[in-house]
Motif scaffolding. Structure first.
Motif, short mmCIF file in Angstrom:
data_model
loop_
_atom_site.label_atom_id
_atom_site.label_comp_id
_atom_site.label_asym_id
_atom_site.label_seq_id
_atom_site.Cartn_x
_atom_site.Cartn_y
_atom_site.Cartn_z
N ALA A 101 -10.74 -7.50 -1.40
CA ALA A 101 -11.52 -7.47 -0.15
C ALA A 101 -12.12 -6.10 0.08
O ALA A 101 -13.25 -5.98 0.57
N HIS A 102 -11.41 -5.05 -0.31
CA HIS A 102 -11.91 -3.70 -0.13
C HIS A 102 -12.99 -3.36 -1.14
O HIS A 102 -13.93 -2.65 -0.83
N ILE B 58 -8.80 3.07 2.21
CA ILE B 58 -7.71 2.34 1.55
C ILE B 58 -7.96 2.23 0.05
O ILE B 58 -7.04 2.36 -0.76
N SER B 59 -9.20 2.03 -0.37
CA SER B 59 -9.53 1.99 -1.80
C SER B 59 -9.22 3.32 -2.46
O SER B 59 -8.65 3.37 -3.55
N SER C 235 -5.49 3.64 -2.89
CA SER C 235 -5.00 2.80 -3.98
C SER C 235 -5.24 3.48 -5.33
O SER C 235 -4.36 3.51 -6.19
N ALA D 261 -16.25 -4.80 0.16
CA ALA D 261 -16.74 -4.05 1.32
C ALA D 261 -17.30 -2.71 0.90
O ALA D 261 -18.34 -2.27 1.42
N VAL D 262 -16.67 -2.03 -0.04
CA VAL D 262 -17.14 -0.73 -0.51
C VAL D 262 -18.49 -0.90 -1.23
O VAL D 262 -19.38 -0.09 -1.07
N GLN E 41 -15.41 4.80 6.25
CA GLN E 41 -15.04 3.40 6.42
C GLN E 41 -13.57 3.17 6.10
O GLN E 41 -13.02 3.79 5.18
N ARG E 42 -12.93 2.23 6.83
CA ARG E 42 -11.53 1.87 6.60
C ARG E 42 -11.32 1.41 5.16
O ARG E 42 -10.38 1.83 4.49
N GLU E 43 -12.19 0.53 4.67
CA GLU E 43 -12.04 -0.01 3.32
C GLU E 43 -12.13 1.08 2.26
O GLU E 43 -11.42 1.05 1.27
N ASP F 4 0.81 -1.22 0.00
CA ASP F 4 0.00 0.00 0.00
C ASP F 4 0.84 1.27 0.00
O ASP F 4 0.32 2.35 0.25
#
Length: 77
Positions: free
Chosen positions: A68-69, A54-55, A58, A72-73, A49-51, A12
């Protein structure tokens, strides 16, 4: 006030290779609070949200969003 939640894996890192970390802005959501990812040279958008944070990180750094993200998104919104 801000606090670090965790250091993200090397995958990341930003485009320049700086280590990324997940941060939390402790202000309320209406005042710009939430989660975001940053490194010494750039910062992602604040998200609920955490996901999502991070998305967003990215995408900003031209990396594929972890599967995985993505799932979740989609559930969030």
């Amino acid at each position: 006030m801000h606090r670090m939640i965790e250091t993200l894996p090397a995958a990341d890192a930003c485009r320049d290779g700086h280590a990324a970390r997940l941060m939390q802005d402790l202000r309320g959501p209406h005042f710009g609070g939430g989660l975001y990812v940053e490194c010494p040279c750039c910062r992602g958008n604040t998200c609920a949200q955490r996901e999502m944070a991070i998305s967003n990180w990215s995408r900003i750094n031209g990396r594929p969003v972890p599967k995985a993200h993505v799932a979740a998104v989609r559930r969030v919104g």
